[in-house]
Design an enzyme around this catalytic site. Structure first.
Site, PDB file in Angstrom:
ATOM      1  N   LYS A  60       0.837  -1.214   0.000  1.00  8.39           N
ATOM      2  CA  LYS A  60       0.000   0.000   0.000  1.00  8.39           C
ATOM      3  C   LYS A  60       0.870   1.263   0.000  1.00  8.39           C
ATOM      4  O   LYS A  60       0.577   2.228  -0.695  1.00  8.39           O
ATOM      5  CB  LYS A  60      -0.907   0.043   1.246  1.00  8.39           C
ATOM      6  CG  LYS A  60      -1.933  -1.070   1.312  1.00  8.39           C
ATOM      7  CD  LYS A  60      -2.888  -0.884   2.476  1.00  8.39           C
ATOM      8  CE  LYS A  60      -2.216  -0.936   3.830  1.00  8.39           C
ATOM      9  NZ  LYS A  60      -1.615  -2.237   4.160  1.00  8.39           N
ATOM     10  N   ARG A  62      11.508  -6.857   3.054  1.00  8.92           N
ATOM     11  CA  ARG A  62      11.410  -5.394   2.892  1.00  8.92           C
ATOM     12  C   ARG A  62      12.546  -4.682   3.631  1.00  8.92           C
ATOM     13  O   ARG A  62      12.885  -5.020   4.762  1.00  8.92           O
ATOM     14  CB  ARG A  62      10.062  -4.922   3.443  1.00  8.92           C
ATOM     15  CG  ARG A  62       9.845  -3.457   3.258  1.00  8.92           C
ATOM     16  CD  ARG A  62       8.387  -3.121   3.256  1.00  8.92           C
ATOM     17  NE  ARG A  62       7.750  -3.286   4.553  1.00  8.92           N
ATOM     18  CZ  ARG A  62       6.484  -2.982   4.782  1.00  8.92           C
ATOM     19  NH1 ARG A  62       5.709  -2.558   3.796  1.00  8.92           N
ATOM     20  NH2 ARG A  62       5.963  -3.134   5.980  1.00  8.92           N
ATOM     21  N   ARG A 101      12.559  -2.819   9.228  1.00  7.83           N
ATOM     22  CA  ARG A 101      11.691  -2.273  10.269  1.00  7.83           C
ATOM     23  C   ARG A 101      11.493  -3.311  11.369  1.00  7.83           C
ATOM     24  O   ARG A 101      11.357  -4.503  11.078  1.00  7.83           O
ATOM     25  CB  ARG A 101      10.315  -1.943   9.658  1.00  7.83           C
ATOM     26  CG  ARG A 101      10.287  -0.623   8.966  1.00  7.83           C
ATOM     27  CD  ARG A 101       9.053  -0.411   8.113  1.00  7.83           C
ATOM     28  NE  ARG A 101       7.796  -0.885   8.687  1.00  7.83           N
ATOM     29  CZ  ARG A 101       6.599  -0.659   8.142  1.00  7.83           C
ATOM     30  NH1 ARG A 101       6.503   0.032   7.019  1.00  7.83           N
ATOM     31  NH2 ARG A 101       5.502  -1.126   8.691  1.00  7.83           N
ATOM     32  N   ARG A 160       0.989  -8.895  13.238  1.00  2.38           N
ATOM     33  CA  ARG A 160       0.365  -7.920  12.328  1.00  2.38           C
ATOM     34  C   ARG A 160      -0.675  -8.585  11.423  1.00  2.38           C
ATOM     35  O   ARG A 160      -1.734  -8.015  11.165  1.00  2.38           O
ATOM     36  CB  ARG A 160       1.440  -7.242  11.465  1.00  2.38           C
ATOM     37  CG  ARG A 160       2.301  -6.289  12.275  1.00  2.38           C
ATOM     38  CD  ARG A 160       3.491  -5.838  11.479  1.00  2.38           C
ATOM     39  NE  ARG A 160       3.142  -4.935  10.405  1.00  2.38           N
ATOM     40  CZ  ARG A 160       3.930  -4.652   9.389  1.00  2.38           C
ATOM     41  NH1 ARG A 160       5.118  -5.225   9.300  1.00  2.38           N
ATOM     42  NH2 ARG A 160       3.555  -3.809   8.475  1.00  2.38           N
TER      43      ARG A 160
HETATM   44  P1  AMP Z   1       2.002   0.636   8.649  1.00  2.00           P
HETATM   45  O1  AMP Z   1       3.213   1.373   8.226  1.00  2.00           O
HETATM   46  O2  AMP Z   1       0.723   1.188   8.081  1.00  2.00           O
HETATM   47  O3  AMP Z   1       2.133  -0.850   8.451  1.00  2.00           O
HETATM   48  O4  AMP Z   1       1.858   0.874  10.233  1.00  2.00           O
HETATM   49  C1  AMP Z   1       2.876   0.469  11.115  1.00  2.00           C
HETATM   50  C2  AMP Z   1       2.286   0.235  12.497  1.00  2.00           C
HETATM   51  O5  AMP Z   1       1.716   1.467  12.991  1.00  2.00           O
HETATM   52  C3  AMP Z   1       1.150  -0.763  12.571  1.00  2.00           C
HETATM   53  O6  AMP Z   1       1.627  -2.105  12.666  1.00  2.00           O
HETATM   54  C4  AMP Z   1       0.447  -0.310  13.840  1.00  2.00           C
HETATM   55  O7  AMP Z   1       1.180  -0.705  14.998  1.00  2.00           O
HETATM   56  C5  AMP Z   1       0.548   1.196  13.757  1.00  2.00           C
HETATM   57  N1  AMP Z   1      -0.593   1.772  13.025  1.00  2.00           N
HETATM   58  C6  AMP Z   1      -0.534   2.486  11.866  1.00  2.00           C
HETATM   59  N2  AMP Z   1      -1.756   2.890  11.497  1.00  2.00           N
HETATM   60  C7  AMP Z   1      -2.615   2.405  12.419  1.00  2.00           C
HETATM   61  C8  AMP Z   1      -4.030   2.465  12.571  1.00  2.00           C
HETATM   62  N3  AMP Z   1      -4.804   3.095  11.672  1.00  2.00           N
HETATM   63  N4  AMP Z   1      -4.582   1.832  13.643  1.00  2.00           N
HETATM   64  C9  AMP Z   1      -3.827   1.203  14.544  1.00  2.00           C
HETATM   65  N5  AMP Z   1      -2.483   1.104  14.460  1.00  2.00           N
HETATM   66  C10 AMP Z   1      -1.876   1.693  13.400  1.00  2.00           C
END
Ligand code: AMP
Length: 295
Positions: free
Chosen positions: A71, A189, A222, A233
């Site tokens: 995404k 990644r 990461r 996740r």
């Molecule tokens: P992402 O980069 O979108 O995969 O987000 C990394 C991490 O940030 C996720 O695994 C969650 O711990 C936290 N996170 C990001 N966006 C959200 C959201 N909308 N709701 C809850 N946790 C979030």
């Protein structure tokens, strides 16, 4: 573990004759559009150095899909093609992580602990953060939400906010990929420490191992891309985020796209699907009232 493949991939055999000329214009005009997203990453007191140009019909998109479907990469590519700003909640948390810990609020410290484990951050913290940045949703350049909403409660709050602001969601793009491919993507990644560009150890390797092609900074894995976090996740996605597919399908906003092939292939497929989508939904309607209009 469940497989996150959903059967209704909307046909993407776009007939270019059906795509209005102005759509192609719009894509070309936005081709070099990119801003520093300061207002999103740092909060409303910061100003973007080059705010996106106001579009005649801004794209206001939500990207859905399991972690690892790409995404973030698609949001970046779509930003270049459509001009709409890439708004990632994960990026806001990562930006906070790189700040001095003394400057972080207790809620943000708790949020970062959840993030390290691969768990979802509590809805109230996420919502406070997004609500504070609601000016970015009103941006005349449009927006591409990546990683938000992730729970039904977040989706309900977003729907209410968008309606209150008198805005329209253009579509919710749901990227679909088998779980085995997702695990491979997440595990390989690598992210640039400086400019945050994303590479993959095998699928999209940097020219020099461990070094960013764009700014020569070091690449890192990461914390939440490590195997123990990946499992958490994916479970969080399955339990909390996958139900959003039905939520947005019922609102008539869901547009599913296969996330297979190169990032450029996927982006091309998304643009084609969006172009068709706009033709089919040429009369804008408020989020939440489009269900009866869907094909
Ligand atoms: P992402 O980069 O979108 O995969 O987000 C990394 C991490 O940030 C996720 O695994 C969650 O711990 C936290 N996170 C990001 N966006 C959200 C959201 N909308 N709701 C809850 N946790 C979030």
């Amino acid at each position: 573990m469940p497989v996150f493949v959903h059967s209704t991939v909307i046909g993407v055999t776009a007939n270019s004759a059906q795509i209005p000329y102005s759509f192609n214009d719009e894509v070309d005009m936005a081709a070099h559009n990119n801003n520093d997203r300061a207002a999103w990453l740092q909060g409303p007191s910061a100003q973007c150095s080059t705010p996106p140009e106001t579009a005649q019909t801004p794209w206001r998109l939500v990207l859905l899909g399991a972690p690892g479907v790409g995404k973030g990469t698609q949001a970046e590519l779509l930003n270049h093609r459509l001009g709409a700003c890439h708004l990632s909640t994960g990026d806001v948390f990562r930006a906070a992580k790189s700040r001095d810990e003394c400057l972080l609020s207790p809620a943000m410290k708790t949020a970062l602990e959840h993030m390290r484990r691969g768990d979802l951050v509590p809805d109230s913290t996420v919502w406070d953060m997004v609500h504070e940045r609601s000016g970015c949703l009103q941006c005349g350049g449009g927006f591409i939400l990546d990683g938000f909403p992730r729970t039904l409660s977040q989706a309900e709050s977003l729907k209410q906010l968008i309606e209150d602001e008198g805005l329209l969601l253009t579509a919710v793009v749901n990227y679909e990929l088998p779980v085995s491919a997702i695990v491979a993507r997440l595990g390989g990644r690598r992210t640039c420490k400086s400019c945050k560009a994303v590479f993959h150890a095998t699928e999209r390797p940097p020219k020099v191992a461990g070094t960013c092609d764009h700014c020569s900074a070091e690449l890192f894995q990461r914390e939440d891309d490590r195997p123990e976090s990946i499992k958490i996740r994916l479970e969080a996605y399955d339990h909390s985020t996958a139900p959003l597919i039905a939520f947005y399908r019922n609102l008539g906003l869901l547009l599913s796209v296969a996330a297979t092939g190169s990032p450029e292939d996927i982006c091309g497929r998304t643009i084609t699907a969006l172009a068709e989508w706009r033709v089919r939904n040429s009369v804008p309607v408020l989020a939440g009232t489009r269900a009866k209009k869907r094909n």
